[in-house]
Scaffold this motif. Sequence first.
Motif, short mmCIF file in Angstrom:
data_model
loop_
_atom_site.label_atom_id
_atom_site.label_comp_id
_atom_site.label_asym_id
_atom_site.label_seq_id
_atom_site.Cartn_x
_atom_site.Cartn_y
_atom_site.Cartn_z
N VAL B 54 3.02 7.69 -2.96
CA VAL B 54 1.79 7.22 -2.32
C VAL B 54 0.82 6.80 -3.42
O VAL B 54 0.78 7.39 -4.50
N LEU B 55 0.07 5.76 -3.09
CA LEU B 55 -0.85 5.20 -4.08
C LEU B 55 -2.04 4.62 -3.33
O LEU B 55 -1.86 4.00 -2.27
N ARG B 56 -3.21 4.82 -3.82
CA ARG B 56 -4.40 4.28 -3.16
C ARG B 56 -4.35 2.75 -3.06
O ARG B 56 -3.73 2.09 -3.90
N GLU B 57 -5.06 2.25 -2.08
CA GLU B 57 -5.00 0.80 -1.81
C GLU B 57 -5.87 -0.03 -2.75
O GLU B 57 -5.41 -0.98 -3.35
N ASP B 58 -7.13 0.31 -2.84
CA ASP B 58 -8.04 -0.61 -3.51
C ASP B 58 -9.14 0.05 -4.33
O ASP B 58 -10.12 -0.59 -4.69
N THR B 59 -9.00 1.33 -4.61
CA THR B 59 -10.02 2.00 -5.43
C THR B 59 -9.36 2.84 -6.52
O THR B 59 -8.23 3.31 -6.37
N LEU B 60 -10.08 2.99 -7.59
CA LEU B 60 -9.67 3.90 -8.65
C LEU B 60 -10.63 5.08 -8.65
O LEU B 60 -11.82 4.91 -8.37
N PHE B 99 11.50 3.29 -6.57
CA PHE B 99 10.76 4.11 -5.61
C PHE B 99 10.06 3.24 -4.58
O PHE B 99 9.76 2.07 -4.83
N THR B 100 9.84 3.85 -3.42
CA THR B 100 9.26 3.11 -2.31
C THR B 100 7.87 3.65 -2.00
O THR B 100 7.68 4.86 -1.86
N ARG B 101 6.93 2.73 -1.85
CA ARG B 101 5.58 3.15 -1.51
C ARG B 101 5.49 3.43 -0.02
O ARG B 101 5.97 2.63 0.80
N VAL B 102 4.88 4.56 0.32
CA VAL B 102 4.70 4.92 1.72
C VAL B 102 3.25 5.30 1.95
O VAL B 102 2.45 5.38 1.01
N GLU B 103 2.93 5.55 3.20
CA GLU B 103 1.57 5.97 3.54
C GLU B 103 1.40 7.47 3.35
O GLU B 103 2.38 8.22 3.22
N PRO B 108 5.22 11.66 1.32
CA PRO B 108 5.67 11.10 0.02
C PRO B 108 6.17 12.19 -0.91
O PRO B 108 5.74 13.35 -0.83
N ASP B 109 7.06 11.81 -1.81
CA ASP B 109 7.59 12.76 -2.79
C ASP B 109 6.62 12.99 -3.95
O ASP B 109 6.55 14.07 -4.51
N PHE B 110 5.95 11.94 -4.29
CA PHE B 110 4.96 12.11 -5.37
C PHE B 110 3.79 11.16 -5.14
O PHE B 110 3.91 10.16 -4.41
N ALA B 111 2.69 11.50 -5.76
CA ALA B 111 1.49 10.66 -5.70
C ALA B 111 1.23 10.07 -7.08
O ALA B 111 1.46 10.74 -8.10
N ILE B 112 0.80 8.85 -7.10
CA ILE B 112 0.35 8.26 -8.36
C ILE B 112 -1.17 8.17 -8.31
O ILE B 112 -1.72 7.50 -7.44
N LYS B 113 -1.79 8.91 -9.18
CA LYS B 113 -3.25 8.94 -9.23
C LYS B 113 -3.73 8.00 -10.34
O LYS B 113 -3.16 7.96 -11.42
#
Lengths: 202, 212
Positions: B54-60, B99-103, B108-113
């Motif tokens: 999982v990865l955020r859409e449009d913000t850091l 890896f596949t991005r999911v909501e 999700p197995d892991f998050a990318i921050k």
Amino acid sequence: MIRIIIIFSLITVSLAAKGQEYTSAYHIGWNTFVPFSDKDFIGSTSTAGIRLGYSKFVGDRFGFGFEAGYSTLDDYIPPTTYEHPGGAITTDVYNYLYYFTLMANGQYYFSPGKRFMPYTSLGMGVAFSEYTIFYNVYQENDHNTGFVIRPEIGTLFKLKENSNFGLKAAMGFEYATNGSDYFETTNLSGFNFQLGIVLLNR
Amino acid sequence: MKKIIGVLIVMSIAGCAREPEVVDLVKYMVVQTDYDLERINEEANIFNNYATFVLREDTLGFVSTYSTDSTLLDQPGTRIDFVKAVIEKVRANATERGFTRVEDDENPDFAIKLVVLENFNFYQTVSYPGYYSGYYGYYGGYYGPVVSTHASNFVTLVIEVVDIKNYAANDNRYNVIWSAYIGDLLTTFDRKNKILYAVDQAFEQSPYFSKN
């Protein structure tokens, strides 16, 4: 009358000769340093150096004095990936070594009083070094103090026979115990070449 | 004469005491990556057990000693014009590695921050408490890494992979598996392209970040 003139002439020449003897000298020179040791950190020749010194002449052929030297050595390593257990870092690196020496020295002059005054000298003293790496806006450094020894050969050249002003050229080998555990350097050694001016005092 | 010599000496010493030019120093960004040696080694690679992220859409995320803002959004025409591009670049790299991005709600197995740290001496004094009290760390208001402030003006992009899959097995802790630090984002030119290049480099120097 002739005897008086001869005696007068001898006295005058003697006084003039005495007057040409120098008692001390100051010098300032541009120094080039060619490093021998730890070329992984810095392997490039540095022309950014200066030497300043004072010598007191003792007798015909000997002199003693002190000298200060300052050089900056630098090298550039293009972007490289450095791996280590648990990670890696990619960056280009500017390695800098700031090197300051303060030495006492003794000189032996092979032909004192001549326009060319070749000499040999041996200097010993203390060396201060600062190893610095710059990468992007970050930097790390390590300061060290060590012992330095410098055998040297060179010559003074008076511009005129009785001039107080002259030039100096010298080359020597330099060994300093300064190393950096942090940057894994063991010592600092190299050849140095010096060109400068000298002011002779009577 | 003495004054001239004095001036020459001072000029000579000043000429010797030099430093590299800033314009040269910032030509390339520094890319540092770290991984969890316990979970990524010759015998095992936790990335082999992952499939989705999982990865955020449009913000850091944003942590600053100058500002109370907690997120960065693209602001076209300003120097903050890299947010979406960075997110997309990270997504593309992770996808390329299998890896596949999911909501968020698709387990999700892991998050990318992704977080930008401003005015933190991150390289020198970062330390992790070893756990995350909220889902994805800073999303829940807790930022994870504990860093010491420093009188500097560094701006660093931090990318972290947080293990969600093994949260329960890790005593309800979110472990950081992989981290990338990219800097400096402030003192640079062609900022956006340099950051994107650096993101690619972070993955390039992490070949273990891959399924199989």
